[in-house]
Structures are given as structure tokens and as C-alpha cells.
Design a protein around this motif. Sequence first.
Motif, short mmCIF file in Angstrom:
data_model
loop_
_atom_site.label_atom_id
_atom_site.label_comp_id
_atom_site.label_asym_id
_atom_site.label_seq_id
_atom_site.Cartn_x
_atom_site.Cartn_y
_atom_site.Cartn_z
N ASP A 31 0.81 -1.22 0.00
CA ASP A 31 0.00 0.00 0.00
C ASP A 31 0.85 1.27 0.00
O ASP A 31 0.32 2.37 0.08
N TYR A 62 0.05 8.85 5.95
CA TYR A 62 -1.01 8.26 5.14
C TYR A 62 -2.24 9.17 5.23
O TYR A 62 -2.75 9.46 6.31
N ASP A 63 -2.71 9.63 4.08
CA ASP A 63 -3.85 10.55 4.04
C ASP A 63 -5.17 9.84 3.73
O ASP A 63 -6.19 10.50 3.53
N GLY A 64 -5.16 8.55 3.71
CA GLY A 64 -6.36 7.78 3.39
C GLY A 64 -6.37 7.29 1.95
O GLY A 64 -7.15 6.42 1.59
N TYR A 65 -5.47 7.86 1.13
CA TYR A 65 -5.39 7.48 -0.28
C TYR A 65 -3.98 7.05 -0.68
O TYR A 65 -3.79 6.10 -1.40
N ARG A 66 -2.98 7.83 -0.18
CA ARG A 66 -1.61 7.51 -0.56
C ARG A 66 -0.68 7.77 0.61
O ARG A 66 -1.02 8.47 1.56
N THR A 82 2.99 9.28 1.89
CA THR A 82 4.13 10.15 1.64
C THR A 82 5.23 9.71 2.59
O THR A 82 4.99 9.58 3.80
#
Length: 157
Positions: free
Chosen positions: A36, A65-69, A71
Motif C-alpha cells: 500500500d 497516510y492521508d487515506g489514499y496515498r 508520503t
Amino acid sequence: MKYVLLIYILMFCCVQHAQSDADTMSVRFDMFSIKDGLSQGLVMAAIQDKEGFMWFSTKDGLNKYDGYRVTVYRNDPQDPYSLPDNYVTQLLEDSTGNFWVGTDTKGLFLFDKKQERFFKVTLTGEETSLAHEGVWRIQRQGDVLLVGRTQHMYLYD
């Protein structure tokens, strides 16, 4: 008499088993891994900040993690404000919004999330020989910050 006692024991076990099943709560967990985007599989610490982002400290950087990707923040020798040590051991966001990052060999840092910059925190009384000692615990108790190093403990208020 033996049979009566056996029946009571069996009834007690059945009632206990039924109660333990009634007290059990089912919780669903989702797997989050390097597939992920996580930089490394061993997570040392995980927190959710005030904005709702999830942060994970690993042996290969700080992950947001921002809920989508995801960093990943890592050391960049060309950037003096990058993460100084990729092995991140501890994370803490205190009530005033300070984001504390502990590392394995470079010590303690404050992370400015808006500018994405790391700033070294020099611990008062810290000997030069201890400047690169790992941070293994960061905790806030009221106005007191507790920093646990490999061989020392620091309290700041």
C-alpha cells in the motif's frame, strides 16, 4: 452424587462459555503494508494527528497516510531540513500541535508539518557523546515532556 456433581460442573462450563461469547466483540481490521506504499514493514510507532492523517515510524523513514496515498520522509544529504535518520523510533503530537520525532542514531527532532522541515532538539545537559543516542520513548504528561534515550531519561517542562 458423582453424577450430580458432574452435571453441575458441565452446566457451569456451558454458562461460562455462553457468557464469554456474549462478551466478545467483533472488530474488523484492514491490512496496511508495503504493498500500500508503506516504506518498510516494521512499524515502530503509529499515531493519528489532529488533522486526521496517520503517521508511521519505520526503519526506512517517516510515513504519512492521508487515506489514499503514503508520503515517505527520508534523509536527503542535500537537504539540511530533511529527516536526519531514516530509522524513526518514536512519534508524538502534543496538545499544542508540536510534532516530535525520535530517531535511532540522531536524537530528537521537531517536525514542521506545514513546511515539511525537521529541526534538531538539543537536550539540556546532553553530553556531546550522547548527541547521537537513540530515542526510544516520547511521552507528554501535562506540561512535562518525557524523552527516553538508550541509557538516559530526560524530563522537560
